[in-house]
Design a protein around this motif. Structure first.
Motif, PDB file in Angstrom:
ATOM      1  N   TYR A 360       0.887  -1.156   0.000  1.00 28.11           N
ATOM      2  CA  TYR A 360       0.000   0.000   0.000  1.00 28.11           C
ATOM      3  C   TYR A 360       0.925   1.206   0.000  1.00 28.11           C
ATOM      4  N   ARG A 361       0.601   2.203  -0.795  1.00 31.00           N
ATOM      5  CA  ARG A 361       1.412   3.412  -0.952  1.00 31.00           C
ATOM      6  C   ARG A 361       2.519   3.527   0.105  1.00 31.00           C
ATOM      7  N   GLY A 362       3.729   3.454  -0.334  1.00 32.77           N
ATOM      8  CA  GLY A 362       4.860   3.517   0.587  1.00 32.77           C
ATOM      9  C   GLY A 362       5.485   2.154   0.842  1.00 32.77           C
ATOM     10  N   PRO A 496      -0.260   4.003 -15.619  1.00 31.19           N
ATOM     11  CA  PRO A 496      -0.784   4.981 -14.662  1.00 31.19           C
ATOM     12  C   PRO A 496      -2.237   4.701 -14.288  1.00 31.19           C
ATOM     13  N   HIS A 497      -2.570   5.059 -13.070  1.00 29.34           N
ATOM     14  CA  HIS A 497      -3.949   4.870 -12.603  1.00 29.34           C
ATOM     15  C   HIS A 497      -4.319   6.060 -11.720  1.00 29.34           C
ATOM     16  N   GLY A 498      -3.929   7.252 -12.198  1.00 32.08           N
ATOM     17  CA  GLY A 498      -4.213   8.478 -11.446  1.00 32.08           C
ATOM     18  C   GLY A 498      -3.015   9.412 -11.391  1.00 32.08           C
ATOM     19  N   GLN A 499      -1.868   8.967 -11.912  1.00 31.34           N
ATOM     20  CA  GLN A 499      -0.636   9.746 -11.733  1.00 31.34           C
ATOM     21  C   GLN A 499      -0.341  10.725 -12.872  1.00 31.34           C
ATOM     22  N   GLY A 500      -1.094  10.652 -13.984  1.00 32.28           N
ATOM     23  CA  GLY A 500      -0.933  11.672 -15.018  1.00 32.28           C
ATOM     24  C   GLY A 500       0.214  11.451 -15.986  1.00 32.28           C
ATOM     25  N   HIS A 501       0.564  10.190 -16.273  1.00 33.35           N
ATOM     26  CA  HIS A 501       1.688   9.956 -17.198  1.00 33.35           C
ATOM     27  C   HIS A 501       1.397  10.451 -18.603  1.00 33.35           C
ATOM     28  N   TYR A 537       4.232   1.479  -9.728  1.00 32.70           N
ATOM     29  CA  TYR A 537       4.247   1.280  -8.269  1.00 32.70           C
ATOM     30  C   TYR A 537       5.596   1.793  -7.787  1.00 32.70           C
ATOM     31  N   GLY A 538       5.769   1.883  -6.486  1.00 30.04           N
ATOM     32  CA  GLY A 538       7.084   2.238  -5.932  1.00 30.04           C
ATOM     33  C   GLY A 538       7.614   3.568  -6.453  1.00 30.04           C
ATOM     34  N   SER A 539       6.716   4.477  -6.833  1.00 27.63           N
ATOM     35  CA  SER A 539       7.121   5.793  -7.378  1.00 27.63           C
ATOM     36  C   SER A 539       8.299   5.634  -8.337  1.00 27.63           C
ATOM     37  N   ARG A 540       8.087   4.705  -9.264  1.00 31.74           N
ATOM     38  CA  ARG A 540       9.163   4.346 -10.177  1.00 31.74           C
ATOM     39  C   ARG A 540       8.973   4.962 -11.552  1.00 31.74           C
ATOM     40  N   SER A 541       7.782   5.472 -11.810  1.00 27.28           N
ATOM     41  CA  SER A 541       7.474   5.772 -13.205  1.00 27.28           C
ATOM     42  C   SER A 541       8.264   6.957 -13.732  1.00 27.28           C
ATOM     43  N   ALA A 542       8.337   8.049 -12.970  1.00 25.15           N
ATOM     44  CA  ALA A 542       9.095   9.199 -13.495  1.00 25.15           C
ATOM     45  C   ALA A 542      10.575   8.831 -13.627  1.00 25.15           C
ATOM     46  N   PRO A 543      11.222   8.313 -12.566  1.00 23.86           N
ATOM     47  CA  PRO A 543      12.657   8.041 -12.698  1.00 23.86           C
ATOM     48  C   PRO A 543      12.991   6.947 -13.715  1.00 23.86           C
ATOM     49  N   VAL A 544      12.142   5.914 -13.836  1.00 27.58           N
ATOM     50  CA  VAL A 544      12.503   4.783 -14.695  1.00 27.58           C
ATOM     51  C   VAL A 544      11.707   4.828 -16.007  1.00 27.58           C
ATOM     52  N   ILE A 661       9.031  17.438 -13.225  1.00 24.44           N
ATOM     53  CA  ILE A 661       8.513  17.548 -14.591  1.00 24.44           C
ATOM     54  C   ILE A 661       7.269  18.443 -14.599  1.00 24.44           C
ATOM     55  N   ASN A 662       6.332  18.147 -13.701  1.00 27.93           N
ATOM     56  CA  ASN A 662       5.093  18.923 -13.656  1.00 27.93           C
ATOM     57  C   ASN A 662       4.766  19.273 -12.195  1.00 27.93           C
ATOM     58  N   PRO A 663       5.088  20.490 -11.778  1.00 29.39           N
ATOM     59  CA  PRO A 663       4.905  20.851 -10.364  1.00 29.39           C
ATOM     60  C   PRO A 663       3.468  20.676  -9.876  1.00 29.39           C
ATOM     61  N   GLY A 728      17.256  13.502 -13.866  1.00 35.54           N
ATOM     62  CA  GLY A 728      17.547  14.039 -12.527  1.00 35.54           C
ATOM     63  C   GLY A 728      16.346  13.999 -11.595  1.00 35.54           C
ATOM     64  N   VAL A 729      15.322  13.173 -11.964  1.00 33.13           N
ATOM     65  CA  VAL A 729      14.099  13.151 -11.150  1.00 33.13           C
ATOM     66  C   VAL A 729      14.139  12.048 -10.093  1.00 33.13           C
ATOM     67  N   LYS A 730      13.373  12.263  -9.053  1.00 32.10           N
ATOM     68  CA  LYS A 730      13.124  11.218  -8.047  1.00 32.10           C
ATOM     69  C   LYS A 730      11.615  11.052  -7.967  1.00 32.10           C
ATOM     70  N   GLY A 731      11.153   9.870  -7.579  1.00 31.67           N
ATOM     71  CA  GLY A 731       9.714   9.636  -7.481  1.00 31.67           C
ATOM     72  C   GLY A 731       9.095  10.489  -6.383  1.00 31.67           C
ATOM     73  N   CYS A 732       7.816  10.844  -6.588  1.00 25.81           N
ATOM     74  CA  CYS A 732       7.157  11.702  -5.596  1.00 25.81           C
ATOM     75  C   CYS A 732       5.906  11.064  -5.006  1.00 25.81           C
ATOM     76  N   GLY A 733       5.490   9.907  -5.573  1.00 25.69           N
ATOM     77  CA  GLY A 733       4.151   9.387  -5.269  1.00 25.69           C
ATOM     78  C   GLY A 733       3.921   8.933  -3.846  1.00 25.69           C
TER      79      GLY A 733
HETATM   80  N1  MCN Z   1       6.555  13.560 -11.360  1.00 22.95           N
HETATM   81  C1  MCN Z   1       7.125  14.760 -11.755  1.00 22.95           C
HETATM   82  N2  MCN Z   1       8.364  15.095 -11.301  1.00 22.95           N
HETATM   83  C2  MCN Z   1       9.038  14.301 -10.438  1.00 22.95           C
HETATM   84  C3  MCN Z   1       8.459  13.092  -9.996  1.00 22.95           C
HETATM   85  C4  MCN Z   1       7.211  12.731 -10.503  1.00 22.95           C
HETATM   86  O1  MCN Z   1       6.483  15.519 -12.490  1.00 22.95           O
HETATM   87  N3  MCN Z   1      10.251  14.640  -9.999  1.00 22.95           N
HETATM   88  C5  MCN Z   1       5.250  13.165 -11.869  1.00 22.95           C
HETATM   89  C6  MCN Z   1       5.365  11.909 -12.750  1.00 22.95           C
HETATM   90  O2  MCN Z   1       5.713  12.198 -14.052  1.00 22.95           O
HETATM   91  C7  MCN Z   1       3.974  11.318 -12.599  1.00 22.95           C
HETATM   92  C8  MCN Z   1       3.626  11.622 -11.141  1.00 22.95           C
HETATM   93  O3  MCN Z   1       4.419  12.773 -10.791  1.00 22.95           O
HETATM   94  O4  MCN Z   1       3.095  11.946 -13.476  1.00 22.95           O
HETATM   95  C9  MCN Z   1       3.969  10.475 -10.164  1.00 22.95           C
HETATM   96  O5  MCN Z   1       5.219   9.978 -10.499  1.00 22.95           O
HETATM   97  P1  MCN Z   1       6.091   8.953  -9.609  1.00 22.95           P
HETATM   98  O6  MCN Z   1       6.470   9.575  -8.338  1.00 22.95           O
HETATM   99  O7  MCN Z   1       7.155   8.433 -10.487  1.00 22.95           O
HETATM  100  O8  MCN Z   1       5.075   7.785  -9.211  1.00 22.95           O
HETATM  101  P2  MCN Z   1       4.366   6.717 -10.170  1.00 22.95           P
HETATM  102  O9  MCN Z   1       3.849   7.397 -11.352  1.00 22.95           O
HETATM  103  O10 MCN Z   1       5.211   5.510 -10.323  1.00 22.95           O
HETATM  104  O11 MCN Z   1       3.102   6.373  -9.285  1.00 22.95           O
HETATM  105  C10 MCN Z   1       3.160   5.461  -8.220  1.00 22.95           C
HETATM  106  C11 MCN Z   1       2.866   6.129  -6.900  1.00 22.95           C
HETATM  107  C12 MCN Z   1       2.490   5.111  -5.938  1.00 22.95           C
HETATM  108  S1  MCN Z   1       3.680   4.022  -5.518  1.00 22.95           S
HETATM  109  C13 MCN Z   1       1.201   5.009  -5.470  1.00 22.95           C
HETATM  110  S2  MCN Z   1       0.796   3.797  -4.380  1.00 22.95           S
HETATM  111  C14 MCN Z   1       0.227   5.939  -5.881  1.00 22.95           C
HETATM  112  C15 MCN Z   1       0.754   7.165  -6.401  1.00 22.95           C
HETATM  113  O12 MCN Z   1       1.847   7.109  -7.070  1.00 22.95           O
HETATM  114  N4  MCN Z   1      -1.025   5.577  -6.158  1.00 22.95           N
HETATM  115  C16 MCN Z   1      -1.870   6.497  -6.677  1.00 22.95           C
HETATM  116  N5  MCN Z   1      -0.121   8.130  -6.685  1.00 22.95           N
HETATM  117  C17 MCN Z   1      -1.411   7.829  -6.928  1.00 22.95           C
HETATM  118  N6  MCN Z   1      -2.259   8.775  -7.405  1.00 22.95           N
HETATM  119  C18 MCN Z   1      -3.521   8.411  -7.705  1.00 22.95           C
HETATM  120  N7  MCN Z   1      -4.357   9.361  -8.173  1.00 22.95           N
HETATM  121  N8  MCN Z   1      -3.981   7.142  -7.555  1.00 22.95           N
HETATM  122  C19 MCN Z   1      -3.192   6.188  -7.051  1.00 22.95           C
HETATM  123  O13 MCN Z   1      -3.640   4.951  -6.934  1.00 22.95           O
END
Ligand code: MCN
Length: 780
Positions: A360-362, A496-501, A537-544, A661-663, A728-733
């Motif tokens: 679960y998130r985190g 993506p399922h809410g993250q805006g890819h 998952y694992g806030s992996r999408s932006a960095p990877v 990428i997108n504040p 140069g990004v790190k995950g934020c989710g």
């Molecule tokens: N982003 C960015 N700049 C950064 C980091 C991220 O602009 N430096 C943007 C990314 O491009 C992306 C979004 O922020 O559009 C989230 O990116 P990232 O942190 O890479 O996370 P993921 O996309 O891999 O999403 C997974 C993460 C996790 S682990 C859970 S759980 C989660 C979450 O994101 N579940 C969500 N956010 C959620 N948001 C919604 N609406 N619904 C969920 O189920």
């Protein structure tokens, strides 16, 4: 000058359709001959299955098929992808056979021509159970006489995993300050807006399967489904249409998906199962549920010299895809942002008669942060020091990166003092402390809670994933296809399922080609379209995933540059790309627009020797390291001494996600995560009775926060680019949910300091807080 879209707060492209109700979720998919599935679920937490009489259900008009566990035994078992050494791995059949082990476990499935008939028929399946004693408490489960969840193991201990920790005993022997504390990180639930759902369509004629699933991991699901059912992987297509949130709970292969597949094969018709909210509470994975015993060795100045951490982690009754690995992540992140020289961790996975736990998130990281951040506050209280000062003494200095923790993790970059400094500034720390002292004189109890966290995001690298036993790599894929007109399709392995890819990937690609983000469309979630990807998952999408898309776009640009050079009769090294056109260096009137080059690539009348027609490329990015976002959160609360009600007065979050990428999207991610973290700290709790009955099976009993229950958040960012990827990004989710729980709990415990309260376990609902204050006389 070319405009840069990276860094711009563009509105989300996907919201155009979502905001007007045009999203297409699993339940919106309708196929000819569609049948509907309903499940018969066990009312007992632990029981022997004596008989199941399906006659009355079968006899109902509209019912097409009814199956029990015995009839489909071995045909679609659930698979765990994170085996640990010496672990007991129980079988999890699609439907229970002989025994049920948690309340809500599916025992039979009914298929009918409409959902209501399926549900009514499920009620008519008569199952005779012989109830058995259940065990729900982890410590009771480990006692010698406990009822066994899986008799064949002779124990409820699933595994014992440890980090021995060098120098820990010596540090404890010499430390002037030693203390211990137990923390209970209780069980919670992901609460996605859309519950789970699956639609399986088996095509008898060519032996192919299409599965629509509300999943975060279409490719992994396809592979696991192939392994589980024996259907060849190349004959399976998994489609994740619009997914209404998952928060980790849809990072799985669930029985219900396998059941739909089997039923579609049996009936020869498409079969859909849509979960209702009650089922979601009982059937989708739960999370956290750790008992954490920590021992701390420190100096009088507040420097932590060693930690001993013992974690009991509740697996529930079975292991889902990643269940055993989640507490291992807690162990690996047990250093947090601190330079702790010696850390010893022992993790015990325990079976109980409860719903399985999983991500679960985190996923493991909030649990680690919670231990550390409560520990820092306890240490500060023990020594009479300011909590901010204790953190500063222990921070890994910015000059020490890359930094290897005592748990063996290599942090990429960090500037922990900077985020704390900014957070204290934003919350006006000195003033709030002075206000707190003034209010205490008047019998009002303010509390200030800090939480400085570091978390790991951006799964891979694949080799490290393998080294910790995870049966999946950590790379991601992306394809960039430039059409002859110069318009662009991106196909991503992320899901993506809410993250805006769709928006952020378009921003990345628009910058590479100097086009507008509207000229770039992003496809995801279909294994037939995308190269193999590991999902979201694992806030992996932006960095990877974002990086894979960037690399694919750069490959395409490189090919286009060669082609442009050929058309311009110049050497490729002399051709530069600027403002959407290729031009010969120093000769601005010799150029080709990007779209002209795209057309030339497809007309193929004149290509450089050896060049293939077309303009597209695929890249797989396997990062050299994870990324390590960090931040400092501060909560200010007021506790009502009459009722124990906690009012959250202020919440400050200063985070570092590297380059952003997108504040606006990032801000949304922080808001969502912080709100879920506050939810755990103050209200949310999955509770079971001793008999294993779920007591919080609806939103009447399980309180998720609404916007009205939280204050406006004050957020800011610091940017330390990650060296682990070219963006140069790190995950934020996951940051918000990692930082928030200890910030809030620290604030409440701080407010209760005059009552002599040293620690309170979450959730801090009024009754618990009131009981803690009751009887204790406040001292000024
Ligand atoms: N982003 C960015 N700049 C950064 C980091 C991220 O602009 N430096 C943007 C990314 O491009 C992306 C979004 O922020 O559009 C989230 O990116 P990232 O942190 O890479 O996370 P993921 O996309 O891999 O999403 C997974 C993460 C996790 S682990 C859970 S759980 C989660 C979450 O994101 N579940 C969500 N956010 C959620 N948001 C919604 N609406 N619904 C969920 O189920």
């Amino acid at each position: 000058m070319t405009r840069s879209y990276i860094g711009a707060s563009l509105k989300r492209k996907e919201d155009r359709r979502l905001a007007v109700g045009r999203g297409r979720f699993v339940d919106d998919v309708v196929l000819p001959g569609l049948l509907h599935c309903a499940l018969v679920r066990s009312p007992h937490a632990h029981a022997r299955l004596v008989t199941a009489d399906t006659g009355a259900a079968r006899a109902m008009a509209g019912v097409v098929d009814v199956v029990t566990g015995a009839e489909i035994q071995g045909q679609a078992p659930v698979i765990c992808a994170w085996p640990l050494p010496g672990m007991h791995l129980p079988e999890q059949q699609a439907l229970a056979v002989d025994r049920v082990r948690y309340c809500g476990e599916p025992v039979a499935a009914v298929v009918a021509t409409d959902p209501q008939t399926a549900r009514d028929a499920a009620q008519r399946v008569r199952v005779i159970y012989e109830a058995l004693p259940a065990v729900t408490d982890m410590e009771a489960a480990l006692a010698p006489s406990a009822p066994l969840v899986h008799e064949r193991f002779g124990t409820n201990r699933c595994f014992l995993w440890s980090l021995p920790g060098q120098g820990v005993d010596e540090a404890f022997a010499r430390a002037p300050v030693v203390f211990r504390q137990r923390f209970v990180n209780h069980r919670i639930h992901a609460s996605p807006l859309e519950p789970r759902g699956a639609l399986a369509a088996w095509d008898q004629a060519d032996g192919t399967l299409r599965l629509w699933s509300s999943t975060q991991i279409p490719h992994i699901l396809r592979l696991v489904l192939a392994l589980s059912t024996g259907i060849p992987e190349h004959r399976i297509r998994v489609i994740a249409p619009e997914v209404g949130g998952g928060f980790g709970s849809k990072l799985n292969y669930y029985r219900e998906e396998g059941i739909c597949v089997l039923l579609s094969r049996r009936t020869g018709r498409p079969v859909k199962w849509i979960e209702d909210r009650t089922e979601n509470f009982r059937g989708a994975t739960h999370a956290r549920d750790h008992i954490q015993d920590v021992e701390v060795a420190a100096t009088r100045e507040g420097r932590v010299e060693a930690l001993r951490l013992r974690i009991l982690a509740d697996m529930g009754a079975y292991l889902q895809l990643l269940t055993p690995g989640i507490p291992v992540l807690t162990a690996l992140m047990a250093s947090g942002p601190y330079a702790i020289p010696a850390i010893q961790v022992e993790v015990t996975g325990v079976f109980t008669n409860k719903t399985p736990t999983d991500a679960y998130r985190g996923a493991g990281k909030p649990e680690a942060t919670y231990v550390l951040e409560r520990t820092m506050d306890l240490l500060a209280a023990e020594l009479g020091l300011d909590p901010a000062a204790v953190r500063r003494v222990n921070f890994i200095p910015a000059s020490k990166f890359p930094f290897t923790t005592a748990t063996g993790v290599v942090y990429d970059s960090g500037s922990y003092d900077a985020v704390l400094g900014r957070a204290l500034e934003l919350v006006q720390y000195e003033q709030v402390r002075a206000e707190q002292a003034r209010q205490r004189q008047r019998g009002r109890y303010l509390g200030i809670g800090l939480s400085t966290y570091v978390e790991v995001s951006g799964f891979g690298p694949s080799s490290v994933c393998g080294a910790v036993g995870l049966q999946a790599g950590g790379y991601e894929s992306g394809t960039v296809r430039v059409h002859p007109s110069g318009k662009i399709k991106v196909i991503t392995g992320s899901s993506p399922h809410g993250q805006g890819h769709e928006t952020t990937w378009a921003q990345i690609v628009a910058d590479v080609f100097g086009v507008a983000p509207d000229d770039v469309d992003v496809i995801h979630g279909d294994t037939e379209a995308a190269p193999y990807g590991l999902g979201t998952y694992g806030s992996r999408s932006a960095p990877v995933g974002g990086t894979a898309v960037l690399l694919a776009a750069q490959k395409v640009l490189d090919k286009a540059r060669h082609l442009a050079a050929h058309l311009l009769e110049a050497a490729p090294a002399d051709v530069i790309f600027e403002a959407g056109r290729f031009q010969v260096r120093g000769t601005p009137d010799r150029f080709r627009a990007f779209a002209d080059v795209a057309l030339a690539a497809y007309l193929a009348h004149s290509l450089p020797p050896g060049t293939e027609p077309g303009l597209e490329a695929t890249a797989f990015f396997d990062p050299p390291n994870f990324t390590f976002p960090f931040g400092a959160h501060v909560a200010v609360v007021e506790v009502d001494p009459e009722s124990g009600l906690v009012e959250l007065r202020k919440y400050v979050a200063v985070d570092d996600f590297g380059r952003v990428i997108n504040p606006m999207i990032v801000e949304g991610q922080v808001h969502g995560g912080v709100t879920q973290g506050i939810g755990q700290a103050l209200w949310e709790e999955i509770r079971y009775g001793q008999d294993g009955q779920l007591l919080t099976g609806s939103y009447l009993d399980y309180a998720v926060p609404s916007a009205a229950m939280v204050p406006p958040y004050l957020t800011d960012r610091v940017e330390t680019p990650s060296p682990s990827n070219p963006l140069g990004v790190k995950g934020c989710g996951e940051s918000g949910i990692t930082g928030a729980p200890p910030a809030v709990v620290n604030a409440v415990v701080d407010a209760l300091a005059p009552f002599g309260v040293r620690h309170l376990d979450m959730p801090l609902r009024p009754e618990r807080v009131w009981r803690a204050m009751r009887g204790a006389r406040p001292c000024a």
